[in-house]
Design a protein around this motif. Sequence first.
Motif, PDB file in Angstrom:
ATOM      1  N   SER A 118       0.808  -1.168   0.207  1.00 23.95           N
ATOM      2  CA  SER A 118      -0.061  -0.101  -0.044  1.00 23.95           C
ATOM      3  C   SER A 118       0.985   1.384  -0.016  1.00 23.95           C
ATOM      4  N   LYS A 119       0.161   2.224  -0.568  1.00 23.95           N
ATOM      5  CA  LYS A 119       0.979   3.450  -0.563  1.00 23.95           C
ATOM      6  C   LYS A 119       1.127   3.962   1.262  1.00 23.95           C
ATOM      7  N   ASN A 120       0.409   3.792   1.938  1.00 24.54           N
ATOM      8  CA  ASN A 120       0.291   4.054   3.503  1.00 24.54           C
ATOM      9  C   ASN A 120       1.741   3.522   3.899  1.00 24.54           C
ATOM     10  N   ALA A 121       2.124   2.245   3.601  1.00 20.86           N
ATOM     11  CA  ALA A 121       3.487   1.727   3.918  1.00 20.86           C
ATOM     12  C   ALA A 121       4.336   2.522   3.512  1.00 20.86           C
ATOM     13  N   VAL A 122       4.448   2.873   2.177  1.00 17.47           N
ATOM     14  CA  VAL A 122       5.680   3.751   1.457  1.00 17.47           C
ATOM     15  C   VAL A 122       5.781   5.166   2.289  1.00 17.47           C
ATOM     16  N   LYS A 123       4.514   5.601   2.677  1.00 14.47           N
ATOM     17  CA  LYS A 123       4.483   6.909   3.326  1.00 14.47           C
ATOM     18  C   LYS A 123       5.236   6.898   4.827  1.00 14.47           C
ATOM     19  N   PHE A 124       5.078   5.654   5.519  1.00  9.59           N
ATOM     20  CA  PHE A 124       5.745   5.575   6.907  1.00  9.59           C
ATOM     21  C   PHE A 124       6.763   5.007   6.710  1.00  9.59           C
ATOM     22  N   PHE A 125       7.453   4.422   5.883  1.00 13.74           N
ATOM     23  CA  PHE A 125       8.773   3.679   5.910  1.00 13.74           C
ATOM     24  C   PHE A 125       9.966   4.738   5.997  1.00 13.74           C
ATOM     25  N   LYS A 126      10.734   4.281   6.880  1.00 12.65           N
ATOM     26  CA  LYS A 126      11.797   5.099   7.102  1.00 12.65           C
ATOM     27  C   LYS A 126      12.941   5.100   6.028  1.00 12.65           C
ATOM     28  N   PHE A 127      13.009   5.839   5.081  1.00 10.07           N
ATOM     29  CA  PHE A 127      13.705   5.661   3.836  1.00 10.07           C
ATOM     30  C   PHE A 127      15.353   5.807   4.094  1.00 10.07           C
ATOM     31  N   ASP A 128      15.960   5.234   3.667  1.00 13.36           N
ATOM     32  CA  ASP A 128      17.478   5.081   3.605  1.00 13.36           C
ATOM     33  C   ASP A 128      17.886   4.973   2.378  1.00 13.36           C
ATOM     34  N   LYS A 129      18.948   5.697   1.929  1.00 13.85           N
ATOM     35  CA  LYS A 129      19.434   5.503   0.632  1.00 13.85           C
ATOM     36  C   LYS A 129      19.863   4.199   0.242  1.00 13.85           C
ATOM     37  N   LYS A 130      20.541   3.653   1.241  1.00  8.67           N
ATOM     38  CA  LYS A 130      20.892   2.056   0.926  1.00  8.67           C
ATOM     39  C   LYS A 130      19.839   1.271   0.658  1.00  8.67           C
ATOM     40  N   PHE A 131      18.559   1.376   1.072  1.00  6.98           N
ATOM     41  CA  PHE A 131      17.485   0.646   0.761  1.00  6.98           C
ATOM     42  C   PHE A 131      16.959   0.972  -0.682  1.00  6.98           C
ATOM     43  N   ARG A 132      17.453   1.758  -1.236  1.00  8.81           N
ATOM     44  CA  ARG A 132      16.906   2.247  -2.669  1.00  8.81           C
ATOM     45  C   ARG A 132      17.317   1.430  -3.689  1.00  8.81           C
ATOM     46  N   GLU A 133      18.699   0.620  -3.346  1.00  5.21           N
ATOM     47  CA  GLU A 133      19.226  -0.243  -4.222  1.00  5.21           C
ATOM     48  C   GLU A 133      18.587  -1.670  -4.316  1.00  5.21           C
ATOM     49  N   LYS A 134      17.776  -1.960  -3.314  1.00  3.98           N
ATOM     50  CA  LYS A 134      17.191  -3.311  -3.199  1.00  3.98           C
ATOM     51  C   LYS A 134      15.900  -3.154  -4.200  1.00  3.98           C
ATOM     52  N   MET A 135      15.724  -4.592  -4.632  1.00  4.22           N
ATOM     53  CA  MET A 135      14.633  -5.045  -5.421  1.00  4.22           C
ATOM     54  C   MET A 135      13.233  -4.523  -4.619  1.00  4.22           C
TER      55      MET A 135
END
Length: 102
Positions: A54-71
């Motif tokens: 869901s987009k709500n999960a995206v809204k609340f996920f603590k984004f870290d640049k390292k995670f952006r490389e994951k599938m």
Amino acid sequence: MKILLTRPKVDSLETSRLLEKIKIGTEILPFLKIREFSYVVPKLQQIDIIIFTSKNAVKFFKFDKKFREKMVFSVGFETKNLLKKNGYKNIKNTTQTLDKLL
């Protein structure tokens, strides 16, 4: 025609505005309240793939640049678009259900 929207209030308001543009009335009765809570992000080396349903999960996920490389797997256009906005590039998406994505 009038439609009952049961999504969280913020999401229902967005949907309601879209439906009103095509002359469909809405009534909002949110059955869920989405809120953020505190959590510890798992260590990166323990995560291979992230699934957002869901987009709500995206809204609340603590984004870290390292995670952006994951599938990343996502369900729905809005979820995918929000992931892209947050810098994710390796996104596999379905517009249907989680079952279809799997």
